[in-house]
Design an enzyme around this catalytic site. Structure first.
Site, short mmCIF file in Angstrom:
data_model
loop_
_atom_site.label_atom_id
_atom_site.label_comp_id
_atom_site.label_asym_id
_atom_site.label_seq_id
_atom_site.Cartn_x
_atom_site.Cartn_y
_atom_site.Cartn_z
CG HIS A 9 -1.84 0.96 1.50
ND1 HIS A 9 -1.80 2.01 2.33
CD2 HIS A 9 -2.90 1.40 0.50
CE1 HIS A 9 -2.87 2.71 2.25
NE2 HIS A 9 -3.40 2.39 1.14
NE ARG A 10 -1.58 5.57 1.26
CZ ARG A 10 -2.26 6.30 2.28
NH1 ARG A 10 -1.44 7.31 3.00
NH2 ARG A 10 -3.52 6.21 2.77
CD GLU A 36 -3.24 1.89 -2.74
OE1 GLU A 36 -4.20 2.33 -2.80
OE2 GLU A 36 -2.02 2.40 -2.44
CG ASP A 38 -3.82 6.70 -3.33
OD1 ASP A 38 -4.90 5.90 -3.35
OD2 ASP A 38 -3.05 6.64 -2.09
CG HIS A 51 -3.59 9.10 0.41
ND1 HIS A 51 -4.21 10.05 1.37
CD2 HIS A 51 -4.54 8.21 0.27
CE1 HIS A 51 -5.33 9.51 1.63
NE2 HIS A 51 -5.40 8.23 0.90
CD GLU A 120 -7.89 4.96 -3.83
OE1 GLU A 120 -6.76 4.24 -3.12
OE2 GLU A 120 -8.78 5.62 -3.21
CE LYS A 122 -6.79 8.51 -2.48
NZ LYS A 122 -7.75 7.59 -1.72
CG ASP A 249 0.40 1.10 5.36
OD1 ASP A 249 0.02 1.13 4.19
OD2 ASP A 249 0.24 1.78 6.36
O1 G3P Z 1 -6.23 0.24 -1.31
C1 G3P Z 1 -7.31 1.01 -0.93
C2 G3P Z 1 -6.92 2.06 -0.01
O2 G3P Z 1 -5.79 2.62 -0.48
C3 G3P Z 1 -8.16 3.16 0.20
O3 G3P Z 1 -7.83 4.21 0.96
O4 G3P Z 1 -7.23 6.29 1.62
O5 G3P Z 1 -5.24 4.60 1.55
O6 G3P Z 1 -6.40 5.58 -0.60
P1 G3P Z 1 -6.76 5.28 1.05
CA CA Z 2 -5.28 4.07 -1.97
#
Ligand code: G3P
Ligand code: CA
Length: 260
Positions: A9-10, A36, A38, A51, A120, A122, A249
């Protein structure tokens, strides 16, 4: 039951500044199945991996990402805010430079091994559908808009916005999509996700609050990717629920728990 995919995640964003090249390369080194990120549009139409709407938390800049040009964002430091700055011996450009989606795609394509990439979009964004239009155009330029089962790099587009998911479906019907869910909207029918999406993306709190959610989604033929699964008890919860993807993460922890 097959083991879930592990997505960083990120990037490996617990250990290194989120959305930096260093965080993504660390995740690949750790063996994550996928990454992942954003994406947001700059004022001059570039997709960048950030993000928040604002620059303040993750850079030394201020104000809205969408109000800045790429050149303005390139001048900022996106890494020194992170606690890793105190422990990493030398912070180089890979830890501090803004990451464009194009640079992330290049890194993933150069990885020399299969990588899944969850992108993702946004929303709300002042640029509305232009975000998905630019994204699909960029993916087409990189040969990533029509993923085949044997392609080493396979992109999936995610959004909390059903409209965004619909736009991706219209622009690139071959691209898999994830409908992200923070809560269960009253219109959602668990058997059939809207706009051709076959993957649901609930948050771990929603999975905990609704124990029947994952089985119901999967029984109807959907896959389920859960975010953001960082704590050991959350990991146990989603593994017991039989999810298809874990977005975390801390990919090294999830992989170790899975014996990988
Ligand atoms: O993977 C989905 C998740 O990233 C959504 O929430 O706020 O971390 O972008 P957020
Ligand atoms: Ca995300």
């Amino acid at each position: 039951m097959t083991a879930p995919l592990v997505f960083a995640h990120r990037g490996s964003s617990y250990d290194l500044p989120e959305h930096t090249l260093a965080a993504y390369l660390r995740a690949l080194d750790e063996g994550a199945d996928g990454l992942e990120c954003d994406v947001r549009l700059t004022r001059d139409g570039h997709l960048v991996c950030v993000h928040d709407r604002r620059l303040d938390r993750t850079s030394n800049g201020h104000g809205l990402v969408s109000a800045r040009t790429l050149a303005e964002l390139e001048a900022l430091d996106f890494g020194s805010w992170h606690r890793a700055a105190a422990t990493v011996e030398t912070l180089d450009e890979s830890h501090t430079r803004l990451l464009t989606l194009e640079r992330l795609l290049d890194a993933v394509l150069a990885a020399g091994r299969p990588v899944r990439l969850l992108i993702e979009t946004k929303h709300p964004s002042r640029y509305r559908g232009e975000v998905e239009r630019r994204l699909v155009a960029l993916l087409r330029r990189h040969g990533l808009a029509e993923p085949g089962p044997d392609d080493p790099v396979r992109v999936t587009v995610m959004s909390f916005s059903p409209l965004a998911v619909r736009r991706v479906r219209e622009l690139a019907p071959e691209l898999p999509t994830v409908l992200l869910l923070e809560v269960l909207p009253p219109w959602l029918r668990l058997g059939r996700l809207p706009f051709g999406s076959r993957i649901a993306g609930p948050g771990v709190d929603l999975v905990r609050a609704r124990p029947h959610l994952v089985p119901a989604l999967r029984a109807a033929g959907n896959s389920v990717y859960v975010w953001t699964v960082n704590e050991p008890e959350d990991l146990e919860l989603v593994l017991a629920a039989g999810v298809d993807g874990v977005i975390t993460d801390r990919p090294a922890h999830a992989l170790a728990r899975l014996g990988r």
